[in-house]
Design a protein around this motif. Structure first.
Motif: not given
Length: 387
Positions: A273, A275, A358, A360, A367
């Motif tokens: 993830k 960020n 992924s 953000k 997901q």
């Protein structure tokens, strides 16, 4: 990884335009893929099943009672192995580095934004809102579609796509010069295909089915849902199109079934993830662009970005300079559009094995069990059925 673009979607679409008398832009797929009937056919039908990988296609054929669809041949997707890139190649017969639609999320310097290219909008905004910023779908690409030249050669092209896509900015970008018909569901798509063949009005028909990709994202490419969705496409093609067509029209038509890319199962445990507040992101000028399996990174200090990235990813992600990837031909042959060079940043981050990203962007990202965009065999190898 080396990509043989001659034996890819790029070669396939150049074979089709050459068959109709146009000078191909790149090497066509070798004629042995098509058989003798192809060159003499009055009509060509290309059915594209979004995200049907080669191994998955073989599995469907092996475990189905199909009468006419036999085992596929293997060709390659284009890189990155994603819909917006592959469909633009099919609509222009140009390589990714030439047409510039190089990913799901792209930094468009000319509009000062990170944009969702499927939605044709800045991230998080309403579909087609790039148009209000001055992006004209008719002139967005620097290369023309194949459909206007085909018309000039007496070929009447038709595109059959979901009704919800028909008036989208991306569809207008791809479909310039072609007749376009929308459908409601798979039955509607197949019956429209057959009726248009019976009318003998169109010489080249392209039909697109998106739901195998949706099943793969939601349930994974090894799921029952994905398998059954793909199987239904084949079965309805046989029963609603092939078996009901008059024999003379069948004899005069070559049917091709392929995919834009495959998918790879990506467990959540192997998803990184990204960020905005991460130390890794602080080395970048903007958030990463690209795909869940390929990130384009804009950085003034590549070594610092790689250093911070390796703290998070270890050896599970490879960093390659964008210019090196162009030189090695991963984005295809031909002269690079200057905008293409801008859209792939300074570094490309490619996850190994089944790792993925992924980013953000809005915080609403979900997901996905199946992803694509990368260079694995599962993503790059696609089927070609010739019927």
């Amino acid at each position: 990884m080396k990509i043989d673009y001659e034996k890819s979607l790029l070669g396939l679409i150049n074979s089709i335009v050459a068959k109709f008398g146009l000078l191909p832009f790149h090497k066509p797929l070798p004629g042995s893929y098509f058989g003798e009937k192809f060159q003499n056919s009055k009509r060509v039908v290309l059915i594209l099943i979004d995200a049907l990988g080669y191994d998955q296609a073989k599995k469907v054929v092996t475990n189905s009672n199909l009468k006419y669809i036999k085992m596929p041949q293997k060709i390659s997707s284009v890189f990155p192995s994603t819909t917006v890139n592959a469909l633009t190649t099919l609509s222009t017969a140009r390589s990714p580095i030439e047409h510039g639609m190089l990913g799901y999320i792209l930094y468009l310097k000319e509009f000062g934004t990170l944009a969702n290219m499927i939605e044709f909008s800045p991230i998080g905004m309403a579909r087609d809102s790039l148009i209000s910023r001055g992006a004209n779908p008719s002139s967005f690409l620097s290369v023309p579609s194949i459909y206007e030249p085909l018309r000039n050669y007496g070929v009447n092209p038709l595109i059959i796509i979901p009704s919800s896509f028909k008036e989208s900015g991306l569809s207008k970008l791809h479909n310039r010069g072609s007749a376009v018909q929308g459908y409601l569901d798979l039955v509607d798509m197949m019956i429209k295909l057959r009726k248009n063949l019976e009318s003998e009005k169109f010489s080249y028909i392209y039909a697109y089915w998106p739901m195998v990709d949706a099943m793969g994202h939601t349930y994974g490419p090894n799921s029952e849902e994905y398998f059954e969705e793909a199987k239904e496409v084949f079965e309805l093609f046989e029963t609603l199109v092939y078996e009901r067509l008059p024999s003379d029209i069948k004899d005069e038509t070559t049917f091709l079934i392929t995919a834009d890319h495959g998918q790879i199962h990506t467990p959540w445990q192997h998803e990184y993830k990204i960020n905005p507040e991460d130390e890794f992101v602080s080395t970048l000028q903007i958030l990463p662009a690209g795909e869940p399996r390929v990130m384009y990174l804009y950085t003034k200090d590549p070594s610092k970005t790689i250093e911070e990235g390796e703290k998070i990813f270890g050896s599970n992600v490879e960093f390659v300079s964008s210019s090196k990837m162009i030189e090695e031909g991963l984005f295809g042959p031909g002269n690079a559009d200057p905008r293409s060079i801008l859209r792939i940043g300074d570094l490309v981050a490619i996850p190994r094995d089944d790792y993925s990203f992924s980013v953000k962007y809005t915080g609403n990202e979900h997901q996905m069990k199946g992803k694509h965009g990368g260079l694995s065999n599962q993503e790059m190898d696609i089927p070609l059925f010739v019927i």
